[in-house]
Write an enzyme that holds these catalytic residues in place. Structure first.
Site, PDB file in Angstrom:
ATOM      1  N   TYR A 149      -8.950  10.389   8.094  1.00 39.62           N
ATOM      2  CA  TYR A 149     -10.508  10.128   8.573  1.00 39.62           C
ATOM      3  C   TYR A 149     -11.090  11.305   9.069  1.00 39.62           C
ATOM      4  CZ  TYR A 149      -8.573   5.735   7.395  1.00 39.62           C
ATOM      5  OH  TYR A 149      -7.587   4.796   6.982  1.00 39.62           O
TER       6      TYR A 149
ATOM      7  N   HIS B  58      -0.187  14.747   7.945  1.00 40.43           N
ATOM      8  CA  HIS B  58      -1.318  13.791   7.999  1.00 40.43           C
ATOM      9  C   HIS B  58      -1.036  12.543   8.365  1.00 40.43           C
ATOM     10  CE1 HIS B  58      -5.305  12.857   6.214  1.00 40.43           C
ATOM     11  NE2 HIS B  58      -4.816  12.211   5.091  1.00 40.43           N
TER      12      HIS B  58
ATOM     13  N   ASP C 113      -4.690  15.698   0.104  1.00 43.22           N
ATOM     14  CA  ASP C 113      -4.114  14.752   0.835  1.00 43.22           C
ATOM     15  C   ASP C 113      -3.337  13.436   0.553  1.00 43.22           C
ATOM     16  OD1 ASP C 113      -5.507  16.580   2.494  1.00 43.22           O
ATOM     17  OD2 ASP C 113      -6.688  14.863   3.791  1.00 43.22           O
ATOM     18  N   ASP C 114      -2.745  12.756   1.278  1.00 44.46           N
ATOM     19  CA  ASP C 114      -2.133  11.333   1.311  1.00 44.46           C
ATOM     20  C   ASP C 114      -0.778  11.466   0.534  1.00 44.46           C
ATOM     21  OD1 ASP C 114      -4.453  10.831   2.599  1.00 44.46           O
ATOM     22  OD2 ASP C 114      -5.445   9.739   1.088  1.00 44.46           O
TER      23      ASP C 114
ATOM     24  N   HIS D 206      -1.066   6.897   7.604  1.00 47.97           N
ATOM     25  CA  HIS D 206      -2.578   7.087   7.555  1.00 47.97           C
ATOM     26  C   HIS D 206      -3.462   6.249   8.586  1.00 47.97           C
ATOM     27  CE1 HIS D 206      -6.368   7.914   5.284  1.00 47.97           C
ATOM     28  NE2 HIS D 206      -5.726   8.916   4.855  1.00 47.97           N
TER      29      HIS D 206
ATOM     30  N   HIS E 208      -7.269  14.737  -2.998  1.00 47.01           N
ATOM     31  CA  HIS E 208      -5.977  13.723  -2.950  1.00 47.01           C
ATOM     32  C   HIS E 208      -5.068  13.860  -4.114  1.00 47.01           C
ATOM     33  CE1 HIS E 208      -9.281  12.579  -0.284  1.00 47.01           C
ATOM     34  NE2 HIS E 208      -8.252  12.385   0.402  1.00 47.01           N
TER      35      HIS E 208
HETATM   36 ZN    ZN Z   1      -5.913  10.747   4.033  1.00 51.55          ZN
END
Ligand code: ZN
Length: 436
Positions: A352, A311, A260-261, A315, A402
């Site tokens: 989240y 995603h 992720d991210d 965020h 991540h």
């Molecule tokens: Zn994230």
């Protein structure tokens, strides 16, 4: 009438006397009657008055609640009566089975209490059975009954859900909802998985409440207390009659690695290199804002055969937005990913794990959470990241990492070596979930 008294006064006295006699007779009869009815009450107390049975009003037309109270055996039962013999018999049998189990047990008191919810033609009754020990410890179980008012019969989960595909979807939705409520991961992924297996028995304690479908978990299963997990009925309705999730990978050990991210110029290329070394495909849940900064890197991820998910743009917590705002946010990220790679992301992972119900109704992209959180974002330590995988991985797991932390890139080689040693095959999220 020569026998009547001759004076007027005498006649009146005679009539009064007559009335008095009739009156006394009537009083005597009344007394006799009341005496016999008291006698019968006394007799009842000795034989059938325990338990005391009372009929109470319910919130629903045509339905009453029966309350049985036994002073001798220290129990109270409350259960519904619909007036439909077959329905009432089967409810009473189920309730009496609990009572009999109490009578055979060491418990000292037993209380069965009722609550009810309704949705359309359905009324769902929840009976909570509390067994008290001599030391006043309580052990609780639940029983549920869902009554179809139109068809005048009880409905089992299988009769309500009907198909395996919808059961599968129910399992996925309940699992996701538990994960969503479990942000701090008090419950292990394996435990959540076991408690949401797609079998009819798993969800037999269910109820319908307005637009919600509710599953009850007895105390000491999911949590110490009675857990109530609700999802929108719309999420399991007939229109969605396709399986989207294979919790049970039927003995095959598949896992899906997710990052992720990103994309992140320092970390993502290292992740790609290690994945290539192990010949493994993974899923990258990218931020629109990061794709905007590194579109070529996003494209390189797709070119390497990996899958891209959405995603959000930057965020944001989508659950705190309106459905329209969340949709706009997701669309913006979708477009940036499409501009960079030529294709739209297949799935969404909300930051989240915070879902937006309005968005889910609108979006065709399935929401994907995770079963194993490596906590790489928190520990920032390669050894800890590997350890989390070793301790928590299970067949069918979606593993959260991540691709913005160098320590995650440090850990990946050992993680993949471990998974391969254990016989796992890494697949993308949509392969794991049967999306394609
Ligand atoms: Zn994230």
């Amino acid at each position: 009438m020569h026998w009547l008294p001759k004076t007027k006064l005498g006649k009146i006295n005679f009539i009064l006397f007559f009335i008095a006699i009739i009156g006394c007779g009537a009083l005597f009869l009344l007394w006799q009657h009341s005496k016999t009815s008291y006698d019968s009450v006394d007799a009842a107390q000795d034989t059938v008055k325990d338990p005391e049975v009372a009929t109470k009003k319910s919130p629903f037309k045509g339905i009453t609640y029966i309350k049985e109270n036994s002073k001798t055996h220290q129990y109270t039962l409350t259960y519904p009566r619909t007036g439909i013999q077959a329905v009432d018999d089967s409810i009473q049998q189920a309730i009496y089975a609990q009572r009999d189990a109490f009578l055979d047990s060491d418990a000292t008191r037993f209380h069965a209490t009722i609550s009810a919810t309704t949705s359309g033609q359905y009324i769902s009754f929840l009976i909570k059975n509390d067994l008290f020990s001599a030391t006043n410890e309580v052990k609780s179980t639940v029983q549920t009954f869902t009554y179809n008012r139109h068809e005048k019969k009880l409905v089992t989960l299988q009769q309500f859900i009907k198909t395996d595909a919808r059961l599968n979807r129910l399992s996925k939705e309940i699992r996701t909802e538990i994960q969503r409520q479990n942000e701090h991961l008090q419950w292990s992924a394996k435990k959540i998985d076991n408690l949401t297996q797609d079998t009819w028995e798993t969800f037999e304690n269910f109820g319908l409440d307005g637009k919600k479908f509710t599953v009850y978990y007895e105390p000491h299963t999911l949590a110490n207390h009675l857990s109530v997990i609700s999802i929108p009925i719309a999420a399991i309705d007939k229109k969605r009659d396709t399986a989207v999730f294979r919790l049970n990978t039927h003995g095959k050990k598949y896992v899906a690695l997710t990052f992720d991210d990103g994309p992140n110029k320092a970390v993502t290329p290292r992740i790609l290199e290690t994945l290539k070394k192990h010949d493994v495909k993974a899923t990258f849940f990218m931020l629109g804002s990061s794709v905007e900064e590194a579109p070529a890197l996003a494209n390189a991820v797709l070119k390497d055969g990996h899958e891209i998910g959405n995603h959000s743009y930057g965020h944001e917590n989508l659950s705190k937005m309106s459905g329209a705002e969340a949709e706009a946010n997701i669309n913006k990220a979708n477009q940036l990913i499409k501009d960079a790679t030529g294709s739209e992301p297949l799935t969404i992972r909300p930051p989240y794990g915070a879902r937006n119900a309005g968005l889910e109704q609108l979006s065709a992209q399935p929401v994907i959470l995770w079963g194993v959180d490596t906590l790489d974002w928190k520990t920032r330590n390669a050894a800890s990241t590997l350890k989390e995988v070793q301790q928590h991985v299970y067949p069918g797991a979606i593993i959260l990492m991540h691709d913005i932390h160098p320590t995650t890139a440090d850990a990946l080689d050992a993680v993949l070596t471990y998974l391969q040693q254990q016989g796992y095959t890494c697949v993308t999220v949509s392969q794991l979930e049967g999306l394609r």
